[in-house]
Scaffold this motif. Sequence first.
Motif, PDB file in Angstrom:
ATOM      1  N   VAL A 106      45.955  -7.538  53.616  1.00 58.93           N
ATOM      2  CA  VAL A 106      46.508  -8.765  53.383  1.00 58.93           C
ATOM      3  C   VAL A 106      45.983 -10.074  53.973  1.00 58.93           C
ATOM      4  O   VAL A 106      46.186  -9.852  55.090  1.00 58.93           O
ATOM      5  N   VAL A 107      45.444 -10.784  53.166  1.00 62.51           N
ATOM      6  CA  VAL A 107      44.965 -12.152  53.693  1.00 62.51           C
ATOM      7  C   VAL A 107      45.824 -13.278  53.126  1.00 62.51           C
ATOM      8  O   VAL A 107      45.697 -13.327  51.922  1.00 62.51           O
ATOM      9  N   ALA A 108      46.367 -14.323  53.865  1.00 61.51           N
ATOM     10  CA  ALA A 108      47.088 -15.588  53.227  1.00 61.51           C
ATOM     11  C   ALA A 108      46.088 -16.685  53.132  1.00 61.51           C
ATOM     12  O   ALA A 108      45.299 -16.996  54.142  1.00 61.51           O
ATOM     13  N   LEU A 109      45.873 -17.553  52.295  1.00 63.59           N
ATOM     14  CA  LEU A 109      45.209 -18.762  52.104  1.00 63.59           C
ATOM     15  C   LEU A 109      46.009 -19.857  51.462  1.00 63.59           C
ATOM     16  O   LEU A 109      47.075 -19.612  50.775  1.00 63.59           O
ATOM     17  N   SER A 110      45.777 -21.124  52.308  1.00 65.43           N
ATOM     18  CA  SER A 110      46.500 -22.097  51.919  1.00 65.43           C
ATOM     19  C   SER A 110      45.392 -23.297  51.965  1.00 65.43           C
ATOM     20  O   SER A 110      44.527 -23.421  52.040  1.00 65.43           O
ATOM     21  N   ALA A 111      45.734 -24.333  51.006  1.00 66.82           N
ATOM     22  CA  ALA A 111      45.171 -25.598  50.588  1.00 66.82           C
ATOM     23  C   ALA A 111      45.591 -26.569  51.321  1.00 66.82           C
ATOM     24  O   ALA A 111      46.374 -27.489  50.887  1.00 66.82           O
ATOM     25  N   ALA A 112      45.457 -26.613  52.818  1.00 70.02           N
ATOM     26  CA  ALA A 112      46.085 -27.495  53.782  1.00 70.02           C
ATOM     27  C   ALA A 112      47.516 -27.709  53.796  1.00 70.02           C
ATOM     28  O   ALA A 112      47.980 -28.642  54.346  1.00 70.02           O
ATOM     29  N   MET A 113      48.243 -26.598  53.427  1.00 67.50           N
ATOM     30  CA  MET A 113      49.551 -26.723  53.422  1.00 67.50           C
ATOM     31  C   MET A 113      50.373 -25.279  54.046  1.00 67.50           C
ATOM     32  O   MET A 113      51.221 -24.941  53.203  1.00 67.50           O
TER      33      MET A 113
ATOM     34  N   VAL B 185      46.505 -13.598  49.128  1.00 68.40           N
ATOM     35  CA  VAL B 185      47.677 -14.274  48.644  1.00 68.40           C
ATOM     36  C   VAL B 185      47.499 -15.650  48.702  1.00 68.40           C
ATOM     37  O   VAL B 185      47.402 -16.158  49.763  1.00 68.40           O
ATOM     38  N   LEU B 186      47.176 -16.367  47.758  1.00 69.51           N
ATOM     39  CA  LEU B 186      46.980 -17.915  47.714  1.00 69.51           C
ATOM     40  C   LEU B 186      48.288 -18.493  47.577  1.00 69.51           C
ATOM     41  O   LEU B 186      48.957 -18.152  46.366  1.00 69.51           O
ATOM     42  N   SER B 187      48.710 -19.254  48.436  1.00 63.63           N
ATOM     43  CA  SER B 187      50.159 -20.117  48.455  1.00 63.63           C
ATOM     44  C   SER B 187      49.862 -21.337  48.210  1.00 63.63           C
ATOM     45  O   SER B 187      49.312 -22.065  48.938  1.00 63.63           O
ATOM     46  N   LEU B 188      50.501 -21.834  47.137  1.00 61.36           N
ATOM     47  CA  LEU B 188      50.367 -23.458  46.903  1.00 61.36           C
ATOM     48  C   LEU B 188      51.724 -23.844  46.379  1.00 61.36           C
ATOM     49  O   LEU B 188      52.532 -23.040  46.274  1.00 61.36           O
ATOM     50  N   TYR B 189      51.836 -25.199  46.314  1.00 58.39           N
ATOM     51  CA  TYR B 189      52.936 -25.804  45.471  1.00 58.39           C
ATOM     52  C   TYR B 189      52.451 -25.671  44.110  1.00 58.39           C
ATOM     53  O   TYR B 189      51.251 -25.887  43.576  1.00 58.39           O
TER      54      TYR B 189
ATOM     55  N   GLU C 180      40.229  -9.977  39.133  1.00 61.17           N
ATOM     56  CA  GLU C 180      40.353  -9.749  40.474  1.00 61.17           C
ATOM     57  C   GLU C 180      41.846  -9.863  40.978  1.00 61.17           C
ATOM     58  O   GLU C 180      42.455 -10.421  40.305  1.00 61.17           O
ATOM     59  N   ASP C 181      42.094  -8.756  42.115  1.00 63.77           N
ATOM     60  CA  ASP C 181      43.280  -8.627  42.566  1.00 63.77           C
ATOM     61  C   ASP C 181      43.558  -9.714  43.542  1.00 63.77           C
ATOM     62  O   ASP C 181      43.757  -9.548  44.843  1.00 63.77           O
ATOM     63  N   VAL C 182      43.919 -10.863  42.713  1.00 62.92           N
ATOM     64  CA  VAL C 182      44.424 -12.096  43.587  1.00 62.92           C
ATOM     65  C   VAL C 182      46.002 -12.349  43.397  1.00 62.92           C
ATOM     66  O   VAL C 182      46.230 -12.397  42.119  1.00 62.92           O
ATOM     67  N   THR C 183      46.668 -12.427  44.174  1.00 62.17           N
ATOM     68  CA  THR C 183      48.156 -12.930  44.134  1.00 62.17           C
ATOM     69  C   THR C 183      48.192 -14.375  44.407  1.00 62.17           C
ATOM     70  O   THR C 183      47.875 -14.699  45.545  1.00 62.17           O
ATOM     71  N   ILE C 184      48.953 -15.028  43.487  1.00 66.75           N
ATOM     72  CA  ILE C 184      48.982 -16.493  43.810  1.00 66.75           C
ATOM     73  C   ILE C 184      50.706 -16.686  44.034  1.00 66.75           C
ATOM     74  O   ILE C 184      51.369 -16.094  43.130  1.00 66.75           O
ATOM     75  N   THR C 185      51.152 -17.408  45.057  1.00 69.73           N
ATOM     76  CA  THR C 185      52.329 -17.694  45.024  1.00 69.73           C
ATOM     77  C   THR C 185      52.637 -19.260  44.766  1.00 69.73           C
ATOM     78  O   THR C 185      51.933 -19.896  45.381  1.00 69.73           O
ATOM     79  N   LEU C 186      53.747 -19.500  44.162  1.00 68.16           N
ATOM     80  CA  LEU C 186      53.962 -20.980  43.867  1.00 68.16           C
ATOM     81  C   LEU C 186      55.364 -21.505  44.323  1.00 68.16           C
ATOM     82  O   LEU C 186      56.172 -21.277  43.897  1.00 68.16           O
ATOM     83  N   ASP C 187      55.265 -22.182  45.337  1.00 68.67           N
ATOM     84  CA  ASP C 187      56.552 -22.915  45.754  1.00 68.67           C
ATOM     85  C   ASP C 187      56.767 -24.039  45.134  1.00 68.67           C
ATOM     86  O   ASP C 187      55.723 -24.583  44.371  1.00 68.67           O
ATOM     87  N   ARG C 188      57.726 -24.614  45.265  1.00 66.49           N
ATOM     88  CA  ARG C 188      58.553 -25.958  44.403  1.00 66.49           C
ATOM     89  C   ARG C 188      58.103 -25.607  42.945  1.00 66.49           C
ATOM     90  O   ARG C 188      57.564 -26.903  42.046  1.00 66.49           O
ATOM     91  N   ALA C 189      58.136 -24.542  42.243  1.00 65.89           N
ATOM     92  CA  ALA C 189      58.132 -24.648  40.769  1.00 65.89           C
ATOM     93  C   ALA C 189      59.314 -24.923  40.371  1.00 65.89           C
ATOM     94  O   ALA C 189      60.411 -24.859  40.442  1.00 65.89           O
TER      95      ALA C 189
END
Length: 653
Positions: free
Chosen positions: A355-362, A404-408, A428-437
């Motif tokens: 498991v690796v988490a990714l963020s776009a500056a957040m 796990v790509l975590s974005l707003y 591809e087995d990419v999990t995206i999590t969306l905060d502030r949905a």
Amino acid sequence: MSTTQEHPAVHADSTEILEPAGSAVPESLLEDIDATQDPAEPGQADVAIPGDPAALRALDPAELPALSRTLRRRLLEITSSTGGHLGPNLGVVELTIALHREFDSPREAIVFDTGHQAYVHKMLTGRADLQGLRSAGGVSGYPDRGESAHDVVENSHASGSIAWAHGIDRARRLAGEPGCAVAVIGDGALTGGVGLEALNELASDIGSGTVAVLNDNTRSYAPTIGGLARHLQDLRDGTVTPGEDLFTAIGLTYLGPIDGHDHAALADALAQARTAAEDPARSGVVVHVVTRKGAGFARAEADVMDHWHATGPFEIEPPTVAEVYPPADAPAPATTWTARFGETILEAARADDRVVALSAAMVDPVGLTPMQRELPARVLDLGIAEQLAMDTAAGLAQGGAKPVLSLYSTFLNRAFDQLLLDVALHEEDVTITLDRAGVTGDDGPSHHGIWDLAVAAQVPGLSLWAPRDGERLSEALPAALSTRGPSLVRFPKGACPEALPAIDRVVAGDVLAGDPSAPIDVLVVTIGALAHRAVEAVQQVMGVEAGAAAEGVAPNVVVLDPVQALPLPEALLDLAGAASAVVTLEDGVAERGIGAALAVRLAQRASRTSPMPPLRTLGVVQEFIPHAKRDAILSDNGLDAAGIEESIRSLLG
């Protein structure tokens, strides 16, 4: 947008539950506010804020330090009551004054990127008190064309300002009009591809009158990352000298680095920038201005997390020890969705080294700080670059990791092409999590997360979870990680509601009210965090109907949470097709989301002898919704308990 022990009451998630605590700035803090002023004038009195840029230009330069002091005082007074983006605006006080003294707004456009740094701009263009900041009917937290001709681009998504300004400049030149166009862009925003693309194009446009003011405070939310950030550091340190810089190398005129809190230096640099921009033999100009986020307010400058990037209402006086460390018997604060996600992904990462988490500056705003602290090598910050982040996640998945790509939610829009044709096309087995949905409230039309369900419904093979409470969120992420292909988990802003347990479980999902084994008069399919409102509405309908019925027989209204909303389960289609009527409920655009997808599938199943049941798709109107409180917007869209009840009754007849 983070809570720290230095300012525990200012978490951005708290803006909907804290009462305004505004107060006048006490004299004891004036040294903090004066920290960026000329030491020879520490006691200079406040001055009136000019009503327009012409009045600002008429001021004597000697009056500008006092004006800066006044603006900082007002920023603190206003945001202590309303909350808002305090740190970025404290950092651009002198720069904004200089911009409006050198350039003739609105004739010469000033485009702010991102627009949350435009409070001072608003104060200098007729909105000195920021009346009703970020509340319904009040001043927006971003530039707003409806407020002023000086507001050019709402632009609360990063990196687009140079392209906007360059486009405005091209149109001006085509019309034979004199002048410049200005983009104010942060070093963090330059990590976004469109900002670099715009610089590349601008460098080739000889005769352009575009000025890109690079506001370098070394941060977005967190410290800026990447090779360009190192290059700017080298320019600040003098190890790379002007003329040897990247901007000059590609054909731009580079001026800097400039002290962004020195009025005289800024005035001189911007005058030079105008001269260069008006030279028909040159392309665009980059003015490298070095500022401090939170400048002039010691508590903001000392906050290493985000320098008070965004704050809820706060006390201007420093908090007491009791406020920072509440007594042991004090009630625990409500757990936010973001915090619950942070706990869940850390547990998943502990259990699986892939498991690796990714963020776009957040990293912090999306809840990855606990994982970053414990497992720093497995949290990647890729800058303000959602497209890059999505493709990097695809590559990680292809290489055997579980990204796990975590974005707003609002920022998923920026990477739709990569989601569709890089991640989904290749399964591809990419999990995206969306905060502030869903509806978010105070930040206005660009930040409502109302598009993600519509986007998700168009992506082949995507699996989607929209948990109704924190417990379901803790279950959704592991489920997504174990599912083949792209997966998406969305959740709203703010505090988690109380857990809403299922009263029954069927193949189609969790039953929250009613009896699915009996004939169903109305099936209410609820997606996400509106489930509590649906249950409340149905309880009201069934209670009233039972009391009014001659034999006390109430209609059977079933509330169902499908748990995994996409792909649409066949069992859900079976249940909905057998119901007398169907209501779908989601905090996304009604015309394109899960309810709309369900309606299409039911219609495809229907025939003359087996017609589709009447269906009401409840969701958000497909418009750009102004800033207001979340509950008020939901109510306006019929997504409160009363509105849902009315829709159910309309189907009962």
